[in-house]
Design a protein around this motif. Structure first.
Motif, PDB file in Angstrom:
ATOM      1  N   VAL A  65      -0.950 -13.331  -2.452  1.00 32.52           N
ATOM      2  CA  VAL A  65      -2.067 -14.177  -2.887  1.00 32.52           C
ATOM      3  C   VAL A  65      -3.287 -13.328  -3.224  1.00 32.52           C
ATOM      4  CG1 VAL A  65      -3.621 -16.047  -2.247  1.00 32.52           C
ATOM      5  CG2 VAL A  65      -1.212 -16.121  -1.538  1.00 32.52           C
ATOM      6  N   SER A  66      -3.636 -12.424  -2.318  1.00 30.60           N
ATOM      7  CA  SER A  66      -4.802 -11.567  -2.532  1.00 30.60           C
ATOM      8  C   SER A  66      -4.430 -10.209  -3.121  1.00 30.60           C
ATOM      9  CB  SER A  66      -5.547 -11.368  -1.213  1.00 30.60           C
ATOM     10  OG  SER A  66      -4.690 -10.751  -0.243  1.00 30.60           O
ATOM     11  N   ASP A  67      -3.117  -9.991  -3.307  1.00 30.95           N
ATOM     12  CA  ASP A  67      -2.629  -8.706  -3.798  1.00 30.95           C
ATOM     13  C   ASP A  67      -3.182  -7.565  -2.939  1.00 30.95           C
ATOM     14  OD1 ASP A  67      -1.214  -6.937  -5.372  1.00 30.95           O
ATOM     15  OD2 ASP A  67      -2.792  -6.756  -6.888  1.00 30.95           O
ATOM     16  N   SER A  68      -3.028  -7.721  -1.626  1.00 32.89           N
ATOM     17  CA  SER A  68      -3.572  -6.741  -0.684  1.00 32.89           C
ATOM     18  C   SER A  68      -2.476  -6.245   0.253  1.00 32.89           C
ATOM     19  CB  SER A  68      -4.706  -7.356   0.141  1.00 32.89           C
ATOM     20  OG  SER A  68      -4.224  -8.445   0.919  1.00 32.89           O
ATOM     21  N   TYR A  69      -2.778  -5.111   0.879  1.00 31.08           N
ATOM     22  CA  TYR A  69      -1.838  -4.470   1.790  1.00 31.08           C
ATOM     23  C   TYR A  69      -2.552  -4.208   3.113  1.00 31.08           C
ATOM     24  CZ  TYR A  69       0.572  -3.528  -2.617  1.00 31.08           C
ATOM     25  OH  TYR A  69       1.169  -3.651  -3.841  1.00 31.08           O
ATOM     26  N   ALA A  70      -1.832  -4.381   4.213  1.00 30.94           N
ATOM     27  CA  ALA A  70      -2.397  -4.136   5.541  1.00 30.94           C
ATOM     28  C   ALA A  70      -1.382  -3.383   6.382  1.00 30.94           C
ATOM     29  CB  ALA A  70      -2.780  -5.447   6.215  1.00 30.94           C
TER      30      ALA A  70
END
Length: 222
Positions: A133-138
């Motif tokens: 959704v946010s095109d993010s990585y954690a």
């Protein structure tokens, strides 16, 4: 009549000649048989040249020796190693910041755009969590704990008495040791430490309802 006598004379001479020939054959000694090579001599590696002395043997052509050396592709052409090095830098960076980062933020960190191969590796990495959704990585720690309250909640929900490893808590939580010291001082958790340097090793929840004061019998009676 003279012609018939001549024919009989020639016939008798032929018969006598055949008889002498047969008799002569009976007196001719048989030829000495040539010694046959032993099986060991005719086999490869045996002594002598038995295989060549046997006229009935079929000479086998030696097959060319095959080269069993396998020339494989290089283990690393350089590009694969470069991509994995960049991915490792990104994983360590996400572990340090302890929060999700978008693709643009990761590209800013590397100072270069992420190609399709790096994006695929990041999405499939076992130590990362991707949010489409946010095109993010954690970074994904062993335990999703990054605060005192989350630690207490996790320990209270535990159904075993094994405790929680401090080493595992430190994976992705830089403030783990400081929080453990604070919760130990407030008697919210119990901590075991190493004898050598006093480093925290394991933590448990401290159930304060089990803390019972015991009267030693010296208190004044009314």
């Amino acid at each position: 009549m003279s012609g018939l006598a001549a024919q009989m004379k020639n016939f008798n001479k032929g018969v006598m000649g055949q008889g002498n020939f047969a008799q002569a054959r009976r007196h001719v000694p048989s030829p000495v048989p040539t010694s046959q090579p032993s099986p060991a001599a005719s086999t490869p590696g045996g002594s002598g040249n038995g295989a060549s002395s046997n006229p009935n043997s079929i000479t086998k052509k030696k097959k060319p020796i095959k080269n069993n050396v396998v020339y494989s592709q290089p283990a690393d052409t350089g590009m694969g190693q470069y991509i994995m090095t960049q991915v490792l830098h990104l994983v360590e960076h996400l572990k340090e910041v302890e929060k999700p980062l978008t693709r643009l933020q990761l590209e800013d960190f590397l100072q270069k755009p992420l190609d399709s191969t790096m994006v695929r590796v990041l999405k499939d990495h076992e130590k990362l969590v991707y949010d489409p959704v946010s095109d993010s990585y954690a970074f994904k720690p062993l335990h999703n704990i990054r605060s005192a309250q989350q630690l207490l909640t996790h320990l209270q929900a535990s159904t075993t008495a094994q405790g929680l490893s401090v080493k595992e808590l430190k994976d992705g939580w830089s403030g783990a040791l400081q929080t453990i010291d604070e919760l130990e001082a407030s008697k919210d958790i119990l901590v075991t430490r190493t004898k050598k340097d006093g480093q925290a090793r394991m933590v448990w929840i401290n159930d304060k309802s089990l803390n019972v004061s015991i009267d030693d019998g010296n208190s004044p009676q009314s």
